[in-house]
Write an enzyme that holds these catalytic residues in place. Sequence first.
Site, mmCIF file in Angstrom:
data_model
loop_
_atom_site.group_PDB
_atom_site.id
_atom_site.type_symbol
_atom_site.label_atom_id
_atom_site.label_comp_id
_atom_site.label_asym_id
_atom_site.label_seq_id
_atom_site.Cartn_x
_atom_site.Cartn_y
_atom_site.Cartn_z
ATOM 1 N N SER A 260 0.838 -1.200 0.000
ATOM 2 C CA SER A 260 0.000 0.000 0.000
ATOM 3 C C SER A 260 0.869 1.244 0.000
ATOM 4 O O SER A 260 2.084 1.179 0.047
ATOM 5 C CB SER A 260 -0.908 -0.011 1.220
ATOM 6 O OG SER A 260 -0.143 0.348 2.345
ATOM 7 N N LYS A 261 0.188 2.398 -0.062
ATOM 8 C CA LYS A 261 0.912 3.665 -0.137
ATOM 9 C C LYS A 261 1.802 3.890 1.065
ATOM 10 O O LYS A 261 2.889 4.390 0.971
ATOM 11 C CB LYS A 261 -0.085 4.813 -0.187
ATOM 12 C CG LYS A 261 -0.516 5.063 -1.585
ATOM 13 C CD LYS A 261 -1.302 6.331 -1.712
ATOM 14 C CE LYS A 261 -1.959 6.211 -3.053
ATOM 15 N NZ LYS A 261 -3.002 6.983 -3.413
ATOM 16 N N ARG A 262 1.275 3.529 2.192
ATOM 17 C CA ARG A 262 2.007 3.851 3.408
ATOM 18 C C ARG A 262 2.865 2.692 3.908
ATOM 19 O O ARG A 262 3.690 2.879 4.777
ATOM 20 C CB ARG A 262 1.039 4.297 4.505
ATOM 21 C CG ARG A 262 0.668 5.759 4.360
ATOM 22 C CD ARG A 262 -0.584 6.102 5.111
ATOM 23 N NE ARG A 262 -1.754 5.569 4.447
ATOM 24 C CZ ARG A 262 -2.424 6.206 3.496
ATOM 25 N NH1 ARG A 262 -2.019 7.381 3.090
ATOM 26 N NH2 ARG A 262 -3.480 5.671 2.918
ATOM 27 N N SER A 263 2.659 1.510 3.317
ATOM 28 C CA SER A 263 3.395 0.375 3.872
ATOM 29 C C SER A 263 4.876 0.490 3.526
ATOM 30 O O SER A 263 5.252 0.998 2.483
ATOM 31 C CB SER A 263 2.844 -0.936 3.329
ATOM 32 O OG SER A 263 3.188 -1.068 1.986
#
Length: 501
Positions: A260-263
């Site tokens: 994901s974007k934040r992972s």
Amino acid sequence: MNEPSAMPVRVRFAPSPTGPFHIGGARTALFTWLFARRHGGTFILRIEDTDRKRYDPEALRLLLDGLRWLGIDWDEGPEVGGEFGPYFQSERTELYRQWADWLIEHDKAYRCYCTPERLAEVRERQKTNRESLGYDRHCRNLTPAERDQQHAETGGHYVVRLKMPLDGETTVHDILRGDITFDNRQLQDLVLLKSDGFPTYHLANVIDDHFMQVSHIMRAEEWISTAPVHKHLYDAFGWPTPKIAHLPVILSPSGKGKLSKRSVAFTDGGRKVPVLLHEFVEAGYVPEALVNFLTNVGWSFGDDREVFTVQETIERFDLDRVNPAGSAFPLEKLDWLNGLYIRDMAPDKLAALLKPVFEHAGYTPSDDQVLAVVPLVQPRIKTLNEAIDFVGFIFADTFTPAPPEDLIQKKMDAAGTKAALEQALAALEGLPDFDAATQEAALRPLAKELGLNPGQLFGALRVATTAQQVAPPLFETMAVLGRDTSLARIRGAIASLDHTG
Ligand code: GLU
């Protein structure tokens, strides 16, 4: 999907520029574009910028640059225009308002005057009673008189919500997944128009897909839950729903968890996995390799082939070989592909890609100097950035010699190293040419004459001329450095050994 459809293929990539361009978005863009090109259709780029709080002009720049870098061109959209524009949703707000009014007039949607305080209270109550969370449809059931009163009390401050069916089921057909059925009791009266007059994603997306005559929607799997809402919206308007495919999520290299974007994901070897397109560019990947790699994430070329050109992909791309299950992201494979594409590249093209990489690392080589190092790195690097450690020293303005101890090779001492370097210097000084082959023809027999193995002599020369233990092949390196520089450095090394016992 291969049989020609009555409707021309018009597909769109519809990003919201709220943050850097994520690799998952790039994959959606790529598959949509490949589909358009495969079917001789139109690829539309539409900017979904109605969330004004999160809109970021830098994100838009990264997006357009990223698409161009990947080689994804758009037939309609920003900069190129088109007959279905404008292609920025923020320039189409009047259209959304008109259609929101139309829905209200036709009893398909309603004005909701609930204040944030009331909504919070409802939520609290639902939590306490362990009820499912969501809007309680309070304003859906207002009498005309109550509505007028609310309108007056709130100063005409309202949102517009879609009237969803209260029972029954909604079935959406997904090209990849078949029929997906939703229980209507679980669905919400979602907001279509916000109190600031801007539409939500649902309203703007459906109106635009309709008026831009989109034939097939390809979007990320995370949107599946909104599909029944969109279906009801199309039905409410009396418009046909475009065909739809929810593309599989991209998983981390281990196959566990979404990329994901934040992972922050790591490979098995402990390397941090880039997730933003500009991180791939900065890490020294080349577009052809990344496109080849991404095409393989969720789709397969067939015939056990892992390496193919975009043109070959266009000739056979279709949705029937897209695997709806999440697809892992094997970064090692990208490295391998990248090395392959680098090796296949025309030298001047590689030089053009390497120049900014060297500049970014603080070197200022001329075009000719970069071209001269291409043969040294081309067979050996997997990413453009690896060239910096490998040959960057060649462009350094100043040379910091290695400490004399580093010159001394295994089973040698200072005196022997000095003598060997002196002999090598004499041999190199007398060469008619300074190309790699001529150097080698002189130095290999010299090593033998001195009773050294070639590794000992060449190792000492490598450290003397490059101050690095690891560098590209010695003779080619010295050829690129040039005779004067190479010999001056060897002389310096000899002098430094005078002071070593
Ligand atoms: N703006 C949405 C996004 O950025 C578009 C989703 C869609 O393609 O419908 O994900």
